[in-house]
Write an enzyme that holds these catalytic residues in place. Structure first.
Site: not given
Length: 178
Positions: A61, A98
């Site tokens: 994006r 993460e």
């Protein structure tokens, strides 16, 4: 359009991609011609003020907003890609997510030594990808001091993380939650 007008164009999708997450969907923003144009205008104004000589954006994006900002300003765009997507010799950086690791790559010949490059992306969450992109661009000789985002999720502290690494961070809007 004001940034408040633009914020109203972002759709919130609850429990996507997992329960408890409020996904901020930019599809409704980029589908709105006036909204997309105004968003690019706001980002280009900030990139111009930062002295941008080129714009970089991360896959995927970040390509939407970064390339449009570069075009609006008459500047080149540097795509920061996922591994194996460029047909030339690249330089890359591995970074922690993460849950796991990832890698970014660029064509180092797309950057001139000392060129002032501004990073543009759709959203900043934890800041890991933007931080890795800044480091990678610097490895190629770029002077990176600014990162611009459409959306900031301040509760995830990504902007703070980037500021701690010496970047000026600006976002057009912020949303609570993850």
């Amino acid at each position: 359009m004001t940034t408040d007008d633009l914020k109203r164009l972002v759709r919130t999708v609850p429990d996507f991609p997992s329960p408890g997450i409020l996904f901020r969907d930019i599809t409704t923003l980029i589908a709105h011609g006036e909204g997309l144009s105004a968003c690019i205008d706001h980002l280009a104004h900030k990139a111009r003020a930062a002295g941008a000589q080129a714009v970089a954006g991360m896959e995927a994006r970040g390509f939407i907003f970064g390339a449009a900002v570069a075009a609006r300003m008459g500047l080149g765009f540097i795509p920061v890609r996922k591994p194996g997507k460029l047909p030339v010799k690249t330089i890359g950086i591995d970074y922690a997510l993460e849950y796991g690791r990832d890698r970014l790559e660029i064509d180092p010949t797309a950057i001139r030594e000392g060129q002032r490059v501004v990073i543009v992306d759709d959203l900043i969450a934890t800041g890991g990808t933007a931080l890795a992109a800044a480091e990678l661009l610097r490895m190629a000789g770029a002077h990176v001091t600014h990162a611009l985002f459409v959306i900031d999720l301040p509760e995830l502290h990504g902007a703070e993380r980037l500021r701690g690494a010496g970047l000026t961070v600006e976002a057009l809007m912020d949303f609570p939650g993850h």
